[in-house]
Each structure stands twice: as C-alpha cells, then as structure tokens.
Design a protein around this motif. Structure first.
Motif, short mmCIF file in Angstrom:
data_model
loop_
_atom_site.label_atom_id
_atom_site.label_comp_id
_atom_site.label_asym_id
_atom_site.label_seq_id
_atom_site.Cartn_x
_atom_site.Cartn_y
_atom_site.Cartn_z
N PRO A 64 0.91 -1.13 -0.02
CA PRO A 64 -0.01 0.06 0.00
C PRO A 64 1.01 1.24 -0.07
CG PRO A 64 -0.66 -1.35 1.83
CD PRO A 64 0.67 -2.01 1.36
N PRO A 65 0.25 2.48 -0.43
CA PRO A 65 1.08 3.67 -0.43
C PRO A 65 1.78 4.04 1.12
CG PRO A 65 -1.17 3.72 -1.33
CD PRO A 65 -1.00 2.64 -0.94
N THR A 66 2.84 4.02 1.06
CA THR A 66 3.58 4.24 2.29
C THR A 66 3.31 5.66 3.08
OG1 THR A 66 5.36 3.02 1.64
CG2 THR A 66 5.97 4.26 3.71
N VAL A 67 3.09 6.66 2.42
CA VAL A 67 2.73 8.06 2.81
C VAL A 67 1.39 7.69 3.50
CG1 VAL A 67 1.83 9.15 0.69
CG2 VAL A 67 2.96 10.37 2.62
N ALA A 68 0.51 7.25 2.48
CA ALA A 68 -0.77 7.18 3.17
C ALA A 68 -0.76 6.21 4.61
CB ALA A 68 -1.78 6.69 2.07
N GLN A 69 -0.06 5.44 4.55
CA GLN A 69 -0.05 4.49 6.08
C GLN A 69 0.37 5.21 6.97
OE1 GLN A 69 1.24 0.19 5.65
NE2 GLN A 69 2.16 0.70 3.67
N VAL A 70 1.42 6.19 6.92
CA VAL A 70 1.84 7.02 7.76
C VAL A 70 0.94 8.00 8.38
CG1 VAL A 70 3.58 8.97 8.40
CG2 VAL A 70 4.24 7.01 7.07
N ALA A 71 -0.07 8.57 7.36
CA ALA A 71 -1.09 9.28 7.78
C ALA A 71 -2.11 8.50 8.44
CB ALA A 71 -1.57 9.98 6.44
N ALA A 72 -2.39 7.35 8.02
CA ALA A 72 -3.45 6.67 8.57
C ALA A 72 -3.04 6.43 10.32
CB ALA A 72 -3.71 5.29 7.95
N LEU A 73 -1.91 6.25 10.46
CA LEU A 73 -1.33 5.97 12.00
C LEU A 73 -1.72 7.32 12.73
CD1 LEU A 73 2.11 4.11 11.88
CD2 LEU A 73 -0.02 3.77 13.66
N GLY A 74 -1.53 8.58 12.02
CA GLY A 74 -1.78 9.58 12.78
C GLY A 74 -3.29 9.76 12.84
N ALA A 75 -4.16 9.36 12.03
CA ALA A 75 -5.42 9.85 12.01
C ALA A 75 -6.09 9.16 13.26
CB ALA A 75 -6.19 9.23 10.64
N PHE A 76 -5.58 8.35 13.80
CA PHE A 76 -6.24 7.77 14.90
C PHE A 76 -6.09 8.80 16.25
CE2 PHE A 76 -6.01 3.45 12.98
CZ PHE A 76 -7.30 3.10 13.20
#
Length: 410
Positions: A288-300
């Motif tokens: 999956p897109p790495t930058v989006a995974q980083v953002a998803a972690l922050g979204a929580f």
C-alpha cells in the motif's frame, strides 16, 4: 470492436474512438458498466471549469481534509524518512493500531496478524474476491447497492447475484434471502454493507446475526463492508466479527477518517486467508502507499476532530430531512448512517439519469442517479450526499426551491 464508434454510457461527453489496428481485439473485462457517480463528478468538474458554481452532492466524500494529526505525521515523516516500500501486508505499527481499534470501539479481539492494509477498500475487494472465489463463482449482493461490487466481480469472471431489498425489509437482506439464493443456484459468498450505500440504512444486531447464521448454514463466505462505520445517527454500528469470526471485513480511512484521496484501507480476515492474500498483494500492488499508511497512523489521534465532522453531517442530514419533503421530495429511504439520502423522485421523473443531468445544468447541483445502484428501480431514485458544508446544503435547498422542474410537477 472494429471501426470508429462513439461511447456515452454515463454523464460525460461521448468519446470518438479510433479503430483498433487490424487483428487486435480488446478484453471484455473492460466492457463492464461505468461507475456513473464518477461520470457525474466529471460532468460537474467540466461545468465548474466553464465558470459555473457547482454544489457537489454526487461523490461520497467528506468536504474536510485528513485530520491535522495525520497531516502533521506525514510532514514529519517527509523530513526524516525515505518512505519506500513497506511489506505487502502493511506497516506493522498500523496493523497493530487497527487491531486495537476493534478492541476499543467494538470490544472484539482481533490479532494484528489478521489485519491487511490495502490501497483503499477497492483494492481490498479485489484481493478478497480473488482469494475467495474462482471464475464462475456466484456471489450474492444487495440491490440497490454499491455498483463496484458487481462490476469488480464481473471483471474477475465471477457472477454477481442480486438480492432485492425493499422498504418492507428496511432495504437490507435477510437470512431467508441468503437461504433462497443458495437454493436457487448456489452462492459462494454474500456481501453486506451497514451503513449501506446508497440507502444509508443499517443492520440491526439481530439481523446481522441472522445473516451470519445463514452464511454458516450454507457454507457461504460473509463479506462485510464497514467503510461507513463511525457515521451513524442514533443506531450503533456492529462489526460482523462480533457474530462470525470467519467474516471478511472491509474498511477504509476514506469516509469517517476523511481521507478519500489517500487511498488507504484494510481487511480483517481469518488466519487461513492471510498468506493467500499476501501473495496476491505482493504481485498486484507490492505494498500500500507508504505515505498514506503514515497518515493513517496519525489519523487515530484525530478522533475529536473526526467527531466534529460527524456532527456537521448530522446537522446537514437534519436540514435536508426537514427541507426536502417541503419541496415534494418526501419519499426518502431511512437514513440511519453514512452521509446519503436515497430519494424517490418518481413523481417527477422515470429517468433518474436525465433528471440528474437536468438538475446539474439548471441548478448547479450534482447528484447521483439511482441507476448506478439499481438498474431498474433506480430509474426513479436520486442519491444526495450531504458530506459537504452546511452552507452548501442550505444553498442546495434554496436552488431546488426555485427549480422549475419541481414547480411544474406540483
């Protein structure tokens, strides 16, 4: 597919296609119907580019950006990390955080190893359908329903089997319908969504358990689309994992988490499916897109902001549910969750595609014709998305009040 031909099967201008080189043909996989809402979005963009003001009530996406905590985490990562490939199943920290979400929100224990991060829920459906169903497999799905279920299945050589829902059943399938579909020709899987698109209706916990029991009885995979969880208005959502530990759950950061364009979602699957899906993901997507995974972690870490967004949707919903009936649009499917109103416009039109085109041209309101979700009954329905600003929703009501199409029908 020889010679020149024009294509116009949605809302956009027709394309004039050049003939194929002699001896070459195209796969029929690309002959699936369009996702009409995307055609409406294109038509709305073309109108906006011409200088017209457009109110977007077509595409199911929040009008708000990703949470501040998500954006801050990405900004920090861009300065200190290479953001190269991750492993195919996704960042371990994100898989662990998603698993913790099930414990915190639903009281359901999910091992991080069962969580698979995907390039949006769309990639999750592709991976799940490939891992579960061979060519020719019959998969049941509700009608009206999200059109990409059936389109993806058809492109993969599988057979969608519609389960017709209606007002009597609160626009949701029943366990008896699962049994009937299996008796009629055998089904390998069932897709349910709660809250549902386009209706916004939800499964009560008793109905969800009933459906899960029917799937177990008939040896049918249960696939639960839970991408609108978090967006409910009075009725609590329930994960299918609470009633069937072998269910395949599809979810996404697009809707509640306000991250549509980041293209990041997840699956929760039984342990036996992890390695087959991992092999597919390695070959189809790498990761999956790495930058989006980083953002998803922050979204929580942005839950307060996300709950504020939900309160805006609730206000928009209340505004429209009060205003639309005064305009004669009073036949609205129960809107338990998500951010849609599925409205019967049959008093005004039996051609929802033409109706939505005229509405865009004459009022600047973009909405989705019901034929995207139900080829027959959808001719008399329009789906309005209320995920924009409250000011936009109020302006949409004002424009509809002055629209002659509604005035003439009174």
């Amino acid at each position: 597919m020889k010679g020149r031909h024009r294509v116009n099967d949605g809302m956009t201008k027709p394309l004039d296609l050049s003939p194929l080189p002699a001896g070459l043909t195209l796969s029929q996989r690309g002959a699936i119907p369009p996702f009409i809402v995307m055609d409406v979005m294109q038509a709305a963009a073309e109108r906006a580019a011409e200088g017209h003001n457009v109110i977007h009530m077509e595409v199911g996406q929040p009008g708000t950006p990703a949470p501040r905590a998500a954006r801050a985490r990405v900004a920090a990562a861009l300065e200190r990390e290479t953001l190269g490939y991750t492993v195919a199943l996704g960042l371990p920290a994100l898989r662990e955080r998603i698993a913790a979400h099930y414990r915190e929100h639903y009281g359901v224990a999910v091992e991080p190893e069962r969580v698979i991060v995907t390039a949006g829920s769309s990639a999750g459906f592709v991976l799940a359908f490939l891992a579960l169903f061979d060519v020719g497999a019959r998969v049941a799905l509700p009608s009206p329903g999200y059109p990409c279920y059936r389109h993806i299945l058809a492109a993969l050589g599988q057979t969608p089997v519609e389960v017709v829902t209606d007002d009597a059943g609160r626009w949701m399938p029943t366990g008896a319908q699962v049994d009937a579909a299996h008796r009629a020709g055998g089904i390998s899987g069932l897709i349910v969504a709660s809250p549902a698109n386009p209706t916004g209706t939800m499964l009560e916990p008793e109905r969800l358990a009933e459906i899960a029991g029917a799937c177990r009885r008939n040896g049918v995979w249960l696939i639960s689309d839970e991408i609108y969880h978090g967006l409910t208005y009075g009725m609590a959502e329930h994960t299918a994992l609470a009633v069937n530990d072998n269910a395949i759950v599809v979810n996404s950061f697009s809707k509640y988490f306000s991250m549509t364009g980041w293209r990041i979602g997840w699956l929760v699957v039984p342990p036996a499916l992890v390695r087959p899906i991992e092999r597919l993901a390695q070959n189809l997507y790498i990761s999956p897109p790495t930058v989006a995974q980083v953002a998803a972690l922050g979204a929580f870490d942005g839950m307060d902001e996300l709950q504020a967004n939900r309160r805006v949707y609730a206000e928009n919903r209340a505004l429209l549910l009060e205003a639309l009936p005064r305009l004669g649009l009073d036949r609205i499917v129960p809107a338990d969750g998500a951010f849609y109103l599925y409205v019967d416009v049959g008093e005004f039109s039996s051609d929802s595609l033409a109706f939505s085109k005229q509405m865009l041209a004459e009022t600047g309101i973009a909405a989705t014709p019901g034929v995207d979700f139900d080829a027959e009954r959808g001719r008399r329905y329009i789906r309005f998305c209320y995920a924009g600003t409250t000011a936009d929703m109020a302006e949409a009501v004002r424009r509809l009040q002055g629209w002659q199409r509604l005035q003439r029908a009174k």
